[in-house]
Design a protein around this motif. Sequence first.
Motif, PDB file in Angstrom:
ATOM      1  N   ALA B  12      47.353  35.898  31.800  1.00 57.69           N
ATOM      2  CA  ALA B  12      47.843  36.739  32.894  1.00 57.69           C
ATOM      3  C   ALA B  12      47.072  36.387  34.163  1.00 57.69           C
ATOM      4  CB  ALA B  12      47.664  38.216  32.564  1.00 57.69           C
ATOM      5  N   HIS B  13      47.556  36.859  35.311  1.00 54.08           N
ATOM      6  CA  HIS B  13      46.867  36.592  36.568  1.00 54.08           C
ATOM      7  C   HIS B  13      45.482  37.226  36.578  1.00 54.08           C
ATOM      8  CE1 HIS B  13      46.173  35.642  40.709  1.00 54.08           C
ATOM      9  NE2 HIS B  13      46.078  36.910  41.043  1.00 54.08           N
ATOM     10  N   MET B  14      45.407  38.448  36.096  1.00 53.74           N
ATOM     11  CA  MET B  14      44.112  39.116  35.958  1.00 53.74           C
ATOM     12  C   MET B  14      44.019  39.689  34.557  1.00 53.74           C
ATOM     13  SD  MET B  14      43.586  40.987  39.671  1.00 53.74           S
ATOM     14  CE  MET B  14      42.042  41.742  39.149  1.00 53.74           C
ATOM     15  N   GLN B  67      41.660  45.485  42.276  1.00 53.37           N
ATOM     16  CA  GLN B  67      42.794  45.193  43.161  1.00 53.37           C
ATOM     17  C   GLN B  67      42.915  46.223  44.285  1.00 53.37           C
ATOM     18  OE1 GLN B  67      45.509  44.756  39.659  1.00 53.37           O
ATOM     19  NE2 GLN B  67      46.294  42.996  40.802  1.00 53.37           N
ATOM     20  N   ASN B  82      43.737  32.638  47.395  1.00 51.84           N
ATOM     21  CA  ASN B  82      43.080  33.341  46.283  1.00 51.84           C
ATOM     22  C   ASN B  82      41.685  33.856  46.646  1.00 51.84           C
ATOM     23  OD1 ASN B  82      41.827  30.913  46.416  1.00 51.84           O
ATOM     24  ND2 ASN B  82      42.031  30.392  44.245  1.00 51.84           N
ATOM     25  N   SER B  85      40.334  36.688  44.610  1.00 55.28           N
ATOM     26  CA  SER B  85      39.805  36.265  43.304  1.00 55.28           C
ATOM     27  C   SER B  85      38.368  35.762  43.432  1.00 55.28           C
ATOM     28  CB  SER B  85      40.690  35.158  42.719  1.00 55.28           C
ATOM     29  OG  SER B  85      42.052  35.540  42.739  1.00 55.28           O
ATOM     30  N   GLU B 117      39.151  37.083  34.020  1.00 52.96           N
ATOM     31  CA  GLU B 117      40.079  36.170  34.706  1.00 52.96           C
ATOM     32  C   GLU B 117      40.610  36.862  35.963  1.00 52.96           C
ATOM     33  OE1 GLU B 117      41.537  33.497  36.096  1.00 52.96           O
ATOM     34  OE2 GLU B 117      41.773  32.697  34.045  1.00 52.96           O
ATOM     35  N   TYR B 118      40.414  36.224  37.120  1.00 48.90           N
ATOM     36  CA  TYR B 118      40.904  36.809  38.371  1.00 48.90           C
ATOM     37  C   TYR B 118      41.951  35.921  39.056  1.00 48.90           C
ATOM     38  CZ  TYR B 118      36.810  39.853  37.879  1.00 48.90           C
ATOM     39  OH  TYR B 118      35.869  40.752  37.416  1.00 48.90           O
ATOM     40  N   ASP B 119      42.283  34.783  38.474  1.00 54.41           N
ATOM     41  CA  ASP B 119      43.256  33.887  39.110  1.00 54.41           C
ATOM     42  C   ASP B 119      43.968  33.044  38.053  1.00 54.41           C
ATOM     43  OD1 ASP B 119      44.626  32.830  41.305  1.00 54.41           O
ATOM     44  OD2 ASP B 119      43.174  31.214  41.598  1.00 54.41           O
ATOM     45  N   ARG B 122      45.016  30.517  33.163  1.00 57.28           N
ATOM     46  CA  ARG B 122      44.406  29.183  33.188  1.00 57.28           C
ATOM     47  C   ARG B 122      43.691  28.930  31.855  1.00 57.28           C
ATOM     48  NH1 ARG B 122      41.984  27.371  39.019  1.00 57.28           N
ATOM     49  NH2 ARG B 122      42.833  29.020  40.326  1.00 57.28           N
TER      50      ARG B 122
END
Lengths: 133, 133, 133
Positions: B12-14, B67, B82, B85, B117-119, B122
């Motif tokens: 996920a993105h975060m 956020q 970003n 992030s 994970e903040y971006d 990955r």
Amino acid sequence: MHASKFSVNTTAHMQFVDITAQAQQAVSESGVNDGVLYLFSPHTTAGLTINEGCDPDVQQDLLGVFQTIIPSSYPYRHAEGNSPSHMMATLTGSSLIVIITGGKLQLGTWQRIFFCEYDGPRNRKVTWKVIAG
Amino acid sequence: MHASKFSVNTTAHMQFVDITAQAQQAVSESGVNDGVLYLFSPHTTAGLTINEGCDPDVQQDLLGVFQTIIPSSYPYRHAEGNSPSHMMATLTGSSLIVIITGGKLQLGTWQRIFFCEYDGPRNRKVTWKVIAG
Amino acid sequence: MHASKFSVNTTAHMQFVDITAQAQQAVSESGVNDGVLYLFSPHTTAGLTINEGCDPDVQQDLLGVFQTIIPSSYPYRHAEGNSPSHMMATLTGSSLIVIITGGKLQLGTWQRIFFCEYDGPRNRKVTWKVIAG
């Protein structure tokens, strides 16, 4: 003995408690002259930080800003209602290190080590370890 | 072997990913009974933290507050878009330590170790080292 | 020599200074091939972080966000007027660690180590220690 723990009994919902003396006592107990002290908070709504210890207003300001920037009215899911305290814990961090030289903590002139209570009052503890090197 | 790395693939993105089992496995691989575990994130839009692992709502609340407090509409200069992030990474920190006693991580009752994970999503990694002492 | 310090002279009120070269030099001075580098800021209005060093806009964005989220108009008690700087110091942290392998800091591709000035310009210092293991 190179590892142990000490107690910190907090008396308010949010409070910084100066634990520099206990940290230095830990180094003395370890008998280590040169190395690193590790302090660790085994709690999820508390933290450890180093900041100014001379003027207690600084500690009050830090707690005030934490309460200002972490919203109390956010639609938190966690049912215990202490999600802001968990957030403050992550922003502060659960551990810190101080370099030891000649048996003394190498803190700056104005620095003191604080246990950061974000969901008290509670009986807390701090675990520590000293590694020589 | 006293140093290595492991992979964390985020989805996920975060996202907070519980890496406590991999951290304990690292300690076991090291063969060290008493010492300190160092975990390090070699990324600039991710971090490492310790917080409550029992109720997954806590993790969601922490991501929600991040956020909320980091503005998305600030006139950021960094062209990749970003910067929030990167800010979360600095607020969380790239490394953490856990004391090892008897071959076990000395975490508190409710503590778990999280890769933040903040971006993402990955493919990430965490590097680790154990020093005996 | 496994412990010493180096100077960082800042030139602005708020500034990130890349100290990666001094950190690597410290490792070289120590002569240690495998271990951990500890960096420590002995100041209460400065911090240490690891973040992207390639695009200087990232550093500017981080400083801008710090100024955005920490209120300047809060009724601070501390008479020196630099409570926001103290808050940034606690949010960033006073210390960090980097794993050393083969005499080299094990940083990620985009990572650089920064001294974070929050109340400059001042003549600052960073203390360091290397433990082999």
